[in-house]
Design a protein around this motif. Sequence first.
Motif, PDB file in Angstrom:
ATOM      1  N   PRO A  19      83.984 -13.805  45.196  1.00  0.00           N
ATOM      2  CA  PRO A  19      85.159 -14.613  44.793  1.00  0.00           C
ATOM      3  C   PRO A  19      85.192 -15.842  45.599  1.00  0.00           C
ATOM      4  CG  PRO A  19      85.612 -12.129  44.564  1.00  0.00           C
ATOM      5  CD  PRO A  19      84.410 -12.416  45.074  1.00  0.00           C
ATOM      6  N   GLY A  20      85.084 -15.680  46.853  1.00  0.00           N
ATOM      7  CA  GLY A  20      84.878 -16.838  47.792  1.00  0.00           C
ATOM      8  C   GLY A  20      83.839 -17.828  47.916  1.00  0.00           C
ATOM      9  N   GLY A  21      82.748 -17.619  46.732  1.00  0.00           N
ATOM     10  CA  GLY A  21      81.944 -18.576  46.761  1.00  0.00           C
ATOM     11  C   GLY A  21      80.453 -18.272  47.180  1.00  0.00           C
ATOM     12  N   LYS A  22      80.401 -17.428  48.185  1.00  0.00           N
ATOM     13  CA  LYS A  22      79.104 -16.889  48.969  1.00  0.00           C
ATOM     14  C   LYS A  22      78.745 -16.166  47.997  1.00  0.00           C
ATOM     15  CE  LYS A  22      77.262 -14.513  52.663  1.00  0.00           C
ATOM     16  NZ  LYS A  22      77.441 -13.885  53.960  1.00  0.00           N
ATOM     17  N   SER A  23      77.048 -16.068  47.780  1.00  0.00           N
ATOM     18  CA  SER A  23      76.358 -15.190  46.765  1.00  0.00           C
ATOM     19  C   SER A  23      75.819 -14.034  47.609  1.00  0.00           C
ATOM     20  CB  SER A  23      75.471 -16.038  45.912  1.00  0.00           C
ATOM     21  OG  SER A  23      76.158 -16.708  45.130  1.00  0.00           O
ATOM     22  N   LEU A  24      75.782 -12.839  46.984  1.00  0.00           N
ATOM     23  CA  LEU A  24      75.102 -11.721  47.568  1.00  0.00           C
ATOM     24  C   LEU A  24      73.721 -11.572  46.875  1.00  0.00           C
ATOM     25  CD1 LEU A  24      78.309  -9.386  48.055  1.00  0.00           C
ATOM     26  CD2 LEU A  24      77.081 -10.603  49.865  1.00  0.00           C
ATOM     27  N   PRO A  25      72.643 -11.115  47.777  1.00  0.00           N
ATOM     28  CA  PRO A  25      71.365 -10.582  46.869  1.00  0.00           C
ATOM     29  C   PRO A  25      71.310  -9.387  46.823  1.00  0.00           C
ATOM     30  CG  PRO A  25      71.029 -10.886  49.582  1.00  0.00           C
ATOM     31  CD  PRO A  25      72.460 -11.312  49.208  1.00  0.00           C
ATOM     32  N   CYS A  26      71.056  -8.976  45.418  1.00  0.00           N
ATOM     33  CA  CYS A  26      71.217  -7.617  45.018  1.00  0.00           C
ATOM     34  C   CYS A  26      69.954  -7.223  43.932  1.00  0.00           C
ATOM     35  CB  CYS A  26      72.282  -7.156  44.139  1.00  0.00           C
ATOM     36  SG  CYS A  26      73.975  -7.529  44.981  1.00  0.00           S
ATOM     37  N   ASP A  27      69.666  -5.965  44.039  1.00  0.00           N
ATOM     38  CA  ASP A  27      68.588  -5.406  43.158  1.00  0.00           C
ATOM     39  C   ASP A  27      69.146  -5.685  41.734  1.00  0.00           C
ATOM     40  OD1 ASP A  27      66.728  -4.763  45.137  1.00  0.00           O
ATOM     41  OD2 ASP A  27      67.005  -2.631  44.936  1.00  0.00           O
ATOM     42  N   PRO A  28      68.190  -6.092  40.741  1.00  0.00           N
ATOM     43  CA  PRO A  28      68.389  -6.495  39.517  1.00  0.00           C
ATOM     44  C   PRO A  28      68.997  -5.138  38.750  1.00  0.00           C
ATOM     45  CG  PRO A  28      66.141  -6.831  39.840  1.00  0.00           C
ATOM     46  CD  PRO A  28      66.903  -6.327  41.191  1.00  0.00           C
ATOM     47  N   MET A  29      68.415  -4.082  38.793  1.00  0.00           N
ATOM     48  CA  MET A  29      68.887  -2.852  38.095  1.00  0.00           C
ATOM     49  C   MET A  29      70.108  -2.420  38.237  1.00  0.00           C
ATOM     50  SD  MET A  29      67.928  -0.942  35.783  1.00  0.00           S
ATOM     51  CE  MET A  29      66.176  -0.838  35.618  1.00  0.00           C
ATOM     52  N   PRO A  30      70.975  -2.642  37.276  1.00  0.00           N
ATOM     53  CA  PRO A  30      72.555  -1.964  37.551  1.00  0.00           C
ATOM     54  C   PRO A  30      72.520  -0.519  37.714  1.00  0.00           C
ATOM     55  CG  PRO A  30      72.139  -2.660  35.272  1.00  0.00           C
ATOM     56  CD  PRO A  30      70.953  -2.974  35.817  1.00  0.00           C
ATOM     57  N   VAL A  31      73.497   0.103  38.522  1.00  0.00           N
ATOM     58  CA  VAL A  31      73.668   1.416  38.862  1.00  0.00           C
ATOM     59  C   VAL A  31      74.811   2.024  38.617  1.00  0.00           C
ATOM     60  CG1 VAL A  31      71.827   1.512  40.411  1.00  0.00           C
ATOM     61  CG2 VAL A  31      74.179   1.134  40.948  1.00  0.00           C
ATOM     62  N   MET A  32      75.384   3.149  38.113  1.00  0.00           N
ATOM     63  CA  MET A  32      76.546   3.925  37.857  1.00  0.00           C
ATOM     64  C   MET A  32      77.053   4.164  39.314  1.00  0.00           C
ATOM     65  SD  MET A  32      76.571   6.194  34.592  1.00  0.00           S
ATOM     66  CE  MET A  32      75.152   6.810  34.744  1.00  0.00           C
ATOM     67  N   TYR A  33      78.366   4.125  39.485  1.00  0.00           N
ATOM     68  CA  TYR A  33      78.835   4.193  40.894  1.00  0.00           C
ATOM     69  C   TYR A  33      80.489   5.118  40.582  1.00  0.00           C
ATOM     70  CZ  TYR A  33      82.082   0.484  40.512  1.00  0.00           C
ATOM     71  OH  TYR A  33      82.982  -0.426  39.954  1.00  0.00           O
ATOM     72  N   TRP A  34      80.623   5.940  41.576  1.00  0.00           N
ATOM     73  CA  TRP A  34      81.708   6.524  41.494  1.00  0.00           C
ATOM     74  C   TRP A  34      82.403   6.161  43.035  1.00  0.00           C
ATOM     75  CZ3 TRP A  34      77.201   7.556  39.812  1.00  0.00           C
ATOM     76  CH2 TRP A  34      77.038   8.316  38.600  1.00  0.00           C
ATOM     77  N   LYS A  35      83.554   5.365  42.895  1.00  0.00           N
ATOM     78  CA  LYS A  35      84.187   4.863  43.898  1.00  0.00           C
ATOM     79  C   LYS A  35      84.896   5.947  44.795  1.00  0.00           C
ATOM     80  CE  LYS A  35      87.990   1.615  44.656  1.00  0.00           C
ATOM     81  NZ  LYS A  35      89.077   0.756  44.231  1.00  0.00           N
TER      82      LYS A  35
END
Length: 77
Positions: A19-35
Amino acid sequence: MRKGTCKNCGASIIWIPKPGGKSLPCDPMPVMYWKKAGAKDTVVTPNGMMIACRLEGVPEKATGIGYVLHSAVCGTQ
């Protein structure tokens, strides 16, 4: 999200803007998560929020879909 390549290991990555403008490098494969507050894993949601979570659980009870920070899996650390 824009696509790219990790400068360290050569893997494909995506850049997710926070939201603040900086971008984060992530793996391209989406994963399910449990908060889960205080969990050791972290995902980045498509809208750029970082969430502490578990990456294993019952699929029907998943909180959502996110992306793992590439730094968590990059083989060059």
